[in-house]
Design a protein around this motif. Sequence first.
Motif, PDB file in Angstrom:
ATOM      1  N   ASP A 142       0.816  -1.218   0.000  1.00  0.00           N
ATOM      2  CA  ASP A 142       0.000   0.000   0.000  1.00  0.00           C
ATOM      3  C   ASP A 142       0.848   1.266   0.000  1.00  0.00           C
ATOM      4  O   ASP A 142       0.629   2.191   0.783  1.00  0.00           O
ATOM      5  CB  ASP A 142      -0.969   0.021   1.180  1.00  0.00           C
ATOM      6  N   ALA A 143       1.825   1.309  -0.892  1.00  0.00           N
ATOM      7  CA  ALA A 143       2.686   2.485  -1.023  1.00  0.00           C
ATOM      8  C   ALA A 143       1.896   3.654  -1.594  1.00  0.00           C
ATOM      9  O   ALA A 143       0.900   3.472  -2.288  1.00  0.00           O
ATOM     10  CB  ALA A 143       3.867   2.160  -1.925  1.00  0.00           C
ATOM     11  N   THR A 144       2.373   4.841  -1.318  1.00  0.00           N
ATOM     12  CA  THR A 144       1.728   6.033  -1.854  1.00  0.00           C
ATOM     13  C   THR A 144       2.066   6.179  -3.340  1.00  0.00           C
ATOM     14  O   THR A 144       3.001   5.544  -3.843  1.00  0.00           O
ATOM     15  CB  THR A 144       2.204   7.292  -1.099  1.00  0.00           C
ATOM     16  N   GLU A 145       1.342   7.051  -3.989  1.00  0.00           N
ATOM     17  CA  GLU A 145       1.589   7.292  -5.410  1.00  0.00           C
ATOM     18  C   GLU A 145       2.985   7.878  -5.631  1.00  0.00           C
ATOM     19  O   GLU A 145       3.659   7.542  -6.593  1.00  0.00           O
ATOM     20  CB  GLU A 145       0.522   8.239  -5.973  1.00  0.00           C
ATOM     21  N   GLN A 146       3.455   8.711  -4.713  1.00  0.00           N
ATOM     22  CA  GLN A 146       4.783   9.303  -4.830  1.00  0.00           C
ATOM     23  C   GLN A 146       5.870   8.231  -4.740  1.00  0.00           C
ATOM     24  O   GLN A 146       6.876   8.303  -5.449  1.00  0.00           O
ATOM     25  CB  GLN A 146       5.021  10.364  -3.742  1.00  0.00           C
ATOM     26  N   GLN A 147       5.680   7.234  -3.883  1.00  0.00           N
ATOM     27  CA  GLN A 147       6.651   6.158  -3.771  1.00  0.00           C
ATOM     28  C   GLN A 147       6.683   5.333  -5.054  1.00  0.00           C
ATOM     29  O   GLN A 147       7.760   4.958  -5.527  1.00  0.00           O
ATOM     30  CB  GLN A 147       6.331   5.263  -2.570  1.00  0.00           C
ATOM     31  N   LEU A 148       5.516   5.054  -5.635  1.00  0.00           N
ATOM     32  CA  LEU A 148       5.468   4.320  -6.902  1.00  0.00           C
ATOM     33  C   LEU A 148       6.114   5.136  -8.018  1.00  0.00           C
ATOM     34  O   LEU A 148       6.837   4.598  -8.855  1.00  0.00           O
ATOM     35  CB  LEU A 148       4.025   3.954  -7.258  1.00  0.00           C
ATOM     36  N   GLN A 149       5.859   6.451  -8.022  1.00  0.00           N
ATOM     37  CA  GLN A 149       6.484   7.327  -9.024  1.00  0.00           C
ATOM     38  C   GLN A 149       8.001   7.318  -8.877  1.00  0.00           C
ATOM     39  O   GLN A 149       8.719   7.316  -9.870  1.00  0.00           O
ATOM     40  CB  GLN A 149       5.987   8.768  -8.872  1.00  0.00           C
ATOM     41  N   ARG A 150       8.481   7.310  -7.645  1.00  0.00           N
ATOM     42  CA  ARG A 150       9.920   7.314  -7.403  1.00  0.00           C
ATOM     43  C   ARG A 150      10.573   6.045  -7.958  1.00  0.00           C
ATOM     44  O   ARG A 150      11.632   6.098  -8.568  1.00  0.00           O
ATOM     45  CB  ARG A 150      10.200   7.449  -5.901  1.00  0.00           C
ATOM     46  N   ILE A 151       9.914   4.908  -7.765  1.00  0.00           N
ATOM     47  CA  ILE A 151      10.455   3.642  -8.278  1.00  0.00           C
ATOM     48  C   ILE A 151      10.478   3.669  -9.810  1.00  0.00           C
ATOM     49  O   ILE A 151      11.469   3.301 -10.439  1.00  0.00           O
ATOM     50  CB  ILE A 151       9.628   2.447  -7.761  1.00  0.00           C
ATOM     51  N   ALA A 152       9.380   4.122 -10.415  1.00  0.00           N
ATOM     52  CA  ALA A 152       9.327   4.209 -11.876  1.00  0.00           C
ATOM     53  C   ALA A 152      10.361   5.203 -12.400  1.00  0.00           C
ATOM     54  O   ALA A 152      11.014   4.950 -13.420  1.00  0.00           O
ATOM     55  CB  ALA A 152       7.923   4.604 -12.334  1.00  0.00           C
ATOM     56  N   ALA A 153      10.539   6.321 -11.698  1.00  0.00           N
ATOM     57  CA  ALA A 153      11.523   7.321 -12.113  1.00  0.00           C
ATOM     58  C   ALA A 153      12.937   6.752 -12.041  1.00  0.00           C
ATOM     59  O   ALA A 153      13.747   6.994 -12.943  1.00  0.00           O
ATOM     60  CB  ALA A 153      11.411   8.566 -11.238  1.00  0.00           C
ATOM     61  N   GLU A 154      13.232   5.979 -10.990  1.00  0.00           N
ATOM     62  CA  GLU A 154      14.551   5.363 -10.884  1.00  0.00           C
ATOM     63  C   GLU A 154      14.804   4.404 -12.040  1.00  0.00           C
ATOM     64  O   GLU A 154      15.893   4.380 -12.609  1.00  0.00           O
ATOM     65  CB  GLU A 154      14.679   4.608  -9.559  1.00  0.00           C
ATOM     66  N   GLY A 155      13.794   3.621 -12.379  1.00  0.00           N
ATOM     67  CA  GLY A 155      13.941   2.691 -13.492  1.00  0.00           C
ATOM     68  C   GLY A 155      14.165   3.400 -14.804  1.00  0.00           C
ATOM     69  O   GLY A 155      15.068   3.040 -15.572  1.00  0.00           O
ATOM     70  N   LEU A 156      13.366   4.432 -15.079  1.00  0.00           N
ATOM     71  CA  LEU A 156      13.540   5.182 -16.322  1.00  0.00           C
ATOM     72  C   LEU A 156      14.865   5.930 -16.328  1.00  0.00           C
ATOM     73  O   LEU A 156      15.518   6.039 -17.368  1.00  0.00           O
ATOM     74  CB  LEU A 156      12.364   6.148 -16.514  1.00  0.00           C
TER      75      LEU A 156
END
Length: 185
Positions: A142-156
């Motif tokens: 149940d991570a926040t949207e900002q945490q999910l964005q951070r993971i996606a940003a790191e990958g990109l």
Amino acid sequence: MGAIDDALRRAAANTATRPIPKSAQAQMRFLVKTEKGSTRAAAARLGVTQRTVERYLKGTLRRPRAELAARLEREVRKDWQPRVKQRAKKHAASRGGITVETRARFGFTAAPGSTDDGRIRRITQHLPPAYAARLFDAQSADATEQQLQRIAAEGLQEIYFKDRGRRAADLEVEFTDIDYIELDF
């Protein structure tokens, strides 16, 4: 729920190997079955009375209002083929990876003299299984949207902008203002 969480749920739903039941009666039957035969629990999930659920099961009601039909379909999709979804997630997290297609604002923190102004970019990039695993783990926690964005940003950042470490070593990417995002695994 945010854009990335919704995209993860849509991607998981797209892994289904069979279509969901078509009729309202069949959808209601499936929903009651997932609730271990409890019409009361199915009614609570849909926001209707227990008697309404029983009428759909019996076949006296056949065509739900548009709002109820959408809720019924959404609830059935959540529980449809859970083992197939889990198998697809496991494959993406261990071997397959995840494909991200997005249009968002990307800003940079980089060496002096470079352009760091954020701008809208459309990117389609396949991320390795490690990032898929991190996204799935964060979503289940149940991570926040900002945490999910951070993971996606790191990958990109690592795969697209730094080209797996071959260039722009000091670059840090900000992933904001998501116009749309689609995930596939």
